[in-house]
Write an enzyme that holds these catalytic residues in place. Sequence first.
Site, PDB file in Angstrom:
ATOM      1  N   VAL A 165       0.844  -1.205   0.000  1.00  0.00           N
ATOM      2  CA  VAL A 165       0.000   0.000   0.000  1.00  0.00           C
ATOM      3  C   VAL A 165       0.876   1.252   0.000  1.00  0.00           C
ATOM      4  O   VAL A 165       0.661   2.176  -0.790  1.00  0.00           O
ATOM      5  CB  VAL A 165      -0.947  -0.022   1.231  1.00  0.00           C
ATOM      6  CG1 VAL A 165      -1.671   1.314   1.375  1.00  0.00           C
ATOM      7  CG2 VAL A 165      -1.949  -1.162   1.085  1.00  0.00           C
ATOM      8  N   ASP A 178       4.145 -23.045   5.768  1.00  0.00           N
ATOM      9  CA  ASP A 178       4.719 -24.357   5.444  1.00  0.00           C
ATOM     10  C   ASP A 178       6.041 -24.324   4.677  1.00  0.00           C
ATOM     11  O   ASP A 178       6.714 -25.347   4.574  1.00  0.00           O
ATOM     12  CB  ASP A 178       3.715 -25.184   4.618  1.00  0.00           C
ATOM     13  CG  ASP A 178       2.516 -25.600   5.443  1.00  0.00           C
ATOM     14  OD1 ASP A 178       2.651 -25.664   6.682  1.00  0.00           O
ATOM     15  OD2 ASP A 178       1.449 -25.868   4.866  1.00  0.00           O
ATOM     16  N   LYS A 220      20.742 -39.707  29.276  1.00  0.00           N
ATOM     17  CA  LYS A 220      19.688 -38.728  28.952  1.00  0.00           C
ATOM     18  C   LYS A 220      18.458 -39.052  29.770  1.00  0.00           C
ATOM     19  O   LYS A 220      18.129 -40.226  29.937  1.00  0.00           O
ATOM     20  CB  LYS A 220      19.277 -38.859  27.475  1.00  0.00           C
ATOM     21  CG  LYS A 220      20.169 -38.157  26.518  1.00  0.00           C
ATOM     22  CD  LYS A 220      19.508 -38.131  25.140  1.00  0.00           C
ATOM     23  CE  LYS A 220      20.468 -37.579  24.120  1.00  0.00           C
ATOM     24  NZ  LYS A 220      19.876 -37.354  22.826  1.00  0.00           N
ATOM     25  N   GLN A 278       0.601 -22.219  16.189  1.00  0.00           N
ATOM     26  CA  GLN A 278       1.738 -21.923  15.309  1.00  0.00           C
ATOM     27  C   GLN A 278       1.401 -20.953  14.183  1.00  0.00           C
ATOM     28  O   GLN A 278       2.281 -20.430  13.520  1.00  0.00           O
ATOM     29  CB  GLN A 278       2.256 -23.211  14.668  1.00  0.00           C
ATOM     30  CG  GLN A 278       2.825 -24.166  15.663  1.00  0.00           C
ATOM     31  CD  GLN A 278       2.803 -25.581  15.132  1.00  0.00           C
ATOM     32  OE1 GLN A 278       3.793 -26.073  14.614  1.00  0.00           O
ATOM     33  NE2 GLN A 278       1.667 -26.240  15.245  1.00  0.00           N
TER      34      GLN A 278
END
Length: 326
Positions: A28, A132, A218, A258
């Site tokens: 714009v 995406d 871990k 998201q």
Amino acid sequence: MSNKIKTIAVLTSGGDAPGMNPAIRSIVRTAIGNNLKVYGIKRGYAGLLNNDLVDLNASSVGDIIQKGGTILNSSRCPEFKEKASRELAYQILTDRGVDALIVIGGDGSFKGAHSLASEFNFPVIGIPGTIDNDISGCDYTLGFDTAVQTAVEAIDKIRDTAESNERTFFIEVMGANAPSIALKVGICTGAENIIMGHEQTDIDKLASDIKRGIRRGKNSSIIVVAEGKAPGRSYDYAKELELKHKINSRVCVLGHIQRGGSPSGNDRFYGSVMGQKAVKALLDGQFCHAIVCQKSEVIAIDLDKCLTKSDDAMKSYIGIAENLSI
Ligand code: ADP
């Protein structure tokens, strides 16, 4: 061509993406700076077919650069796949005195724009906008960076609870048949595994990776899953892991969180640059182009190079997360 363009219109189509507003603002204000009139078309092609055009001026796009979504709203409009609808759209655009259209959206939206250009000789420019990052010819699409950042922040929080409770988590991120978000998010969060779009998931390998991690000391595992055709497939993986390997896990589907949120610096930057280049391309007489980022440069290329889905932008990074999570 350039002296013919006096009035342009812009629409956003398909899934909304952070970065669309910075692009609209830039279009714009660049147009006004070049003495063009600008219309905003509400709700994508559906609004176009309903003649839902609004005047945009410099103030209409004030205070939007930091806002997610799109002030023009977006929609899916299956009728636009019919030539008769595109003919109506062309009539409406010419009746309103519009000389060129800028479409912000994904490959589907680009197909519609490309048909309009080729069937009616009507100038169009596409700006890639989809979280995406899955459009051919484009290294980057508006919204991808913000979506990745949102997922990374969410997973960092989940890692805290996974560590405290010594758990495995499947975390499903968006990407309908597009693994780019999962791939980048997995690398950025130090995920132990990434399950991408279409491949067969090897639960036995997943279990042996988790057990190897535990032997190394871990106490949590994060498995990032691209949602695929529909959200929820992680629940099946969690069940199979429990039944076959007695490994208990939790599932978190991040979902639409998201899509929203304030656009990241990159999405504001590329939205601003692409918006400006789109208007300049029209003034330079470009007719059926997309404004894309390739090798960090923003350039205009033929729109027909951007009409298919592609994971090329990210696919060279496959395997990094797994290699680093030994
Ligand atoms: P995206 O633009 O994010 O890829 P879609 O694939 O849903 O999202 O497409 C958005 C809109 O673009 C569709 O609702 C339709 O109006 C238009 N569109 C999609 N595919 C075509 C096509 N083959 N021909 C004409 N218009 C199309």
